[in-house]
Design a protein around this motif. Structure first.
Motif, PDB file in Angstrom:
ATOM      1  N   VAL A 112      23.293 -11.697  11.946  1.00  0.00           N
ATOM      2  CA  VAL A 112      23.766 -12.133  13.264  1.00  0.00           C
ATOM      3  C   VAL A 112      23.150 -11.196  14.297  1.00  0.00           C
ATOM      4  CG1 VAL A 112      25.761 -12.655  14.694  1.00  0.00           C
ATOM      5  CG2 VAL A 112      25.924 -12.902  12.201  1.00  0.00           C
ATOM      6  N   LEU A 113      22.323 -11.739  15.158  1.00  0.00           N
ATOM      7  CA  LEU A 113      21.552 -10.928  16.101  1.00  0.00           C
ATOM      8  C   LEU A 113      22.016 -11.178  17.533  1.00  0.00           C
ATOM      9  CD1 LEU A 113      18.003 -11.806  14.687  1.00  0.00           C
ATOM     10  CD2 LEU A 113      19.651 -10.146  13.793  1.00  0.00           C
ATOM     11  N   HIS A 114      22.184 -10.101  18.277  1.00  0.00           N
ATOM     12  CA  HIS A 114      22.538 -10.186  19.694  1.00  0.00           C
ATOM     13  C   HIS A 114      21.648  -9.234  20.480  1.00  0.00           C
ATOM     14  CE1 HIS A 114      26.378 -12.463  19.304  1.00  0.00           C
ATOM     15  NE2 HIS A 114      26.388 -11.897  18.107  1.00  0.00           N
ATOM     16  N   ARG A 115      21.009  -9.734  21.515  1.00  0.00           N
ATOM     17  CA  ARG A 115      20.187  -8.877  22.377  1.00  0.00           C
ATOM     18  C   ARG A 115      20.943  -8.394  23.613  1.00  0.00           C
ATOM     19  NH1 ARG A 115      14.188 -11.720  22.666  1.00  0.00           N
ATOM     20  NH2 ARG A 115      13.299 -10.700  20.814  1.00  0.00           N
ATOM     21  N   ARG A 116      22.182  -8.817  23.723  1.00  0.00           N
ATOM     22  CA  ARG A 116      22.987  -8.363  24.851  1.00  0.00           C
ATOM     23  C   ARG A 116      24.417  -8.104  24.376  1.00  0.00           C
ATOM     24  NH1 ARG A 116      22.474 -10.851  29.281  1.00  0.00           N
ATOM     25  NH2 ARG A 116      20.854 -12.413  28.943  1.00  0.00           N
TER      26      ARG A 116
END
Length: 572
Positions: A342-346
């Protein structure tokens, strides 16, 4: 109505897991059941597709909780009651980290236990450790309250086991009425630590400020109770086994059979009419279509009370999903555990939804990566040895204008529009690069790539809502979500639009609930009591070459062109 019109006790419109579970229960109870599916493949969002006889991709089954044989989990209980529990093999995901979450400056794994989650979060966010432990403890109190009912809170009566536990009941009610962000504020969490907890429920696609704490707690408990699992033969195995129950008990399924209307006369259903004009009669129709399609398109506002029409039109749809499918000529499971990414850039995940509300896409929003190859530890039932299948998902606006126009439901072209192709390529390129950043060993090894937009989803399922209506507090629970019994006599609902909510476990449980309402008997209670309503001896054998993919295909019936309503000429 002409005597030539075929008749069944029950017609089920749509073959998602909610509809198929309903149909399997009814067929096992002796009803004459017909399932009608407009696509060539049964299963709805649980279906798979294959490419070049080398790779298989799951559309919607990513992982489920509690599939321990013989346990009281929702999925094992439903399958056991239908006589097929031991016909489905499950691969257990990594208990040390069913998910691996990557935030801009933090990373942690999500183990399948409350204690492990609290420890991992505290280690990743030491300045917020105390607040995070309090939040996890609070979510645990709510989540374990569901163990007392062991059910979806679909009715007030389902909550009765908590009557003697007023603290737990009060926390569950509070968890529904307050968003998860209120829990963060009470415990003084930083934006970074808050983002970590919100990241755990990305796929339900509801803004953080509208996500009930109850939803977070229930989903985590679903996995923490007995672990996270993936069907070893892929998601299609669920639809295949339900289909075999239906057909072995006298029911029928038809693919490429799109329903044009659910026919209503004087406030009760009389059957359905297909696109080409064929009519099929039934005293009971179950719609597995989403609420908007069921009431506004298939039934029609003219057959509904004005307040029902207003309610359906007010029913909020969530934003949709964009999917990227990759095949690689390496085996990811040789070096990686059975986990999702699960990737989040913010950290401010609310921004993602605020942008979409304004008709924009957030390239830095959440992105999830799920690989059947990883989840089964490299065990394969189909495909090229040593290769991997990878699926990535992100949230995008579902507004047709964002995608260049075109309405797949109405049969309008959309794929050849330059604006559509440009937008699709833009999203796909960003997703591919983010996936390669997370799994760098894939660089130079991707041998197949394709993607699916909300338009694609609607083309194959006639809905842009993979997880049903928006899962906000205003649309969860009795009196807020739709009951399975409608105001039209003989019309019932199944699927994610109902009070049984969304997801594999809940929609299958909901299918049992719909069947129970039709037969007038609590089938779920019977299943929990050990009753098997299906005739296991009637089920077909599963030999070494049994393939769920082919069980769910080739059910189309060639029909003649309808000359007039009620009369069909059979094809020669």
């Amino acid at each position: 109505m002409s005597s030539s019109v075929p008749r069944h006790d029950v017609i089920v419109v749509g073959s998602g897991l909610g509809g198929l579970t309903t149909a399997a229960c009814l067929a096992a109870c002796g009803r004459s059941v017909l399932v009608l599916e407009q696509h060539e493949m049964l299963g709805g969002c649980s279906q798979v597709f294959r490419r070049r006889k080398a790779w298989e991709f799951d559309v919607g089954v990513h992982y489920v909780g509690g599939c321990v044989p013989g346990s009281d989990g929702l999925i094992p209980t439903v399958l056991r009651g239908l006589g097929v529990e031991d016909r489905i093999a499950w691969s257990r995901m990594d208990d040390a980290g069913m998910d691996t979450v990557q935030l801009p400056e933090h990373a942690f794994r999500v183990p399948t236990s409350w204690e492990g989650l609290a420890d991992n979060l505290a280690a990743a966010f030491p300045a917020d450790a105390d607040g995070l432990r309090r939040c996890v403890a609070h979510l645990r109190l709510i989540g374990e309250g569901f163990d007392r009912i062991n059910d979806v809170p679909h009715a007030v009566g389902a909550m009765l086991p908590l009557a003697r536990r007023p603290l737990e009941l009060a926390q569950i009610v509070r968890g529904l009425e307050q968003p998860i962000t209120a829990l963060f504020a009470r415990n003084g969490l930083s934006p970074q630590a808050s983002a970590a907890l919100v990241s755990l429920v990305h796929l339900h696609n509801t803004p953080p400020d509208r996500t009930p704490a109850l939803l977070v707690a229930a989903l985590l408990r679903h996995y923490f109770k007995a672990g996270a699992f993936f069907p070893t033969q892929g998601g299609q195995v669920l639809a295949a086994n339900l289909t075999e129950v239906i057909r072995s008990h006298g029911g029928a399924v038809r693919t490429k059979a799109r329903v044009r209307s659910i026919d209503v006369v004087a406030g009760r259903v009389t059957g359905v009419t297909l696109d080409e004009g064929e009519r099929i009669a039934a005293d009971v129709v179950v719609s597995n279509a989403d609420a908007h399609r069921t009431f506004l398109d298939l039934v029609g506002p003219e057959h509904l009370k004005a307040r029902t029409v207003r309610r359906i039109r007010r029913f909020e749809r969530p934003h949709s999903i964009f999917s990227l499918y990759l095949a690689a000529d390496i085996d990811l499971s040789a070096t990686r555990p059975a986990t999702n990414y699960v990737l989040h850039r913010r950290y401010d995940q609310q921004t993602t939804f605020d942008l979409m509300d304004r008709g924009r896409w957030d390239p830095d929003g959440w992105l999830a990566i799920s690989s059947p190859t990883l989840k089964t530890g490299g065990v394969r039932h189909f495909g090229t040895p040593g290769h991997s299948s990878i699926e990535a998902f992100t949230t995008v606006p579902d507004d047709p204008a964002f995608w260049g126009g075109g309405d797949p439901y109405a049969g309008e072209d959309y794929e050849d529009r330059p604006a559509y192709q440009e937008r699709k390529a833009e999203v796909e390129a960003v997703m591919l690069e983010r996936t390669l950043e997370a799994l760098p060993e894939l660089r130079g090894h991707v041998v197949w790539q394709e993607s699916a937009t909300p338009q694609t989803h609607e083309r194959y399922t006639l809905s842009r809502m993979p997880y049903g209506p928006l899962n906000s507090k205003e649309q969860i629970g009795p009196g807020r979500r739709l009951p399975v019994r409608t105001e039209i006599d003989g019309l019932y609902l199944a699927g994610a639009s109902t009070v049984f909510l969304y997801g594999i476990a809940f929609t299958m449980r909901g299918g049992v609930g719909t069947a129970s309402a039709i037969v007038g008997r609590d089938l779920m209670a019977a299943f929990h009591g050990g009753e098997v309503i299906a005739d296991r001896a009637a089920l077909p054998d599963h030999g070494p070459d049994w393939d769920p993919f082919f069980v769910c295909r080739r059910h189309a019936v060639k029909r003649g062109r309808a000359r007039r309503d009620g009369e069909v000429v059979s094809a020669a």
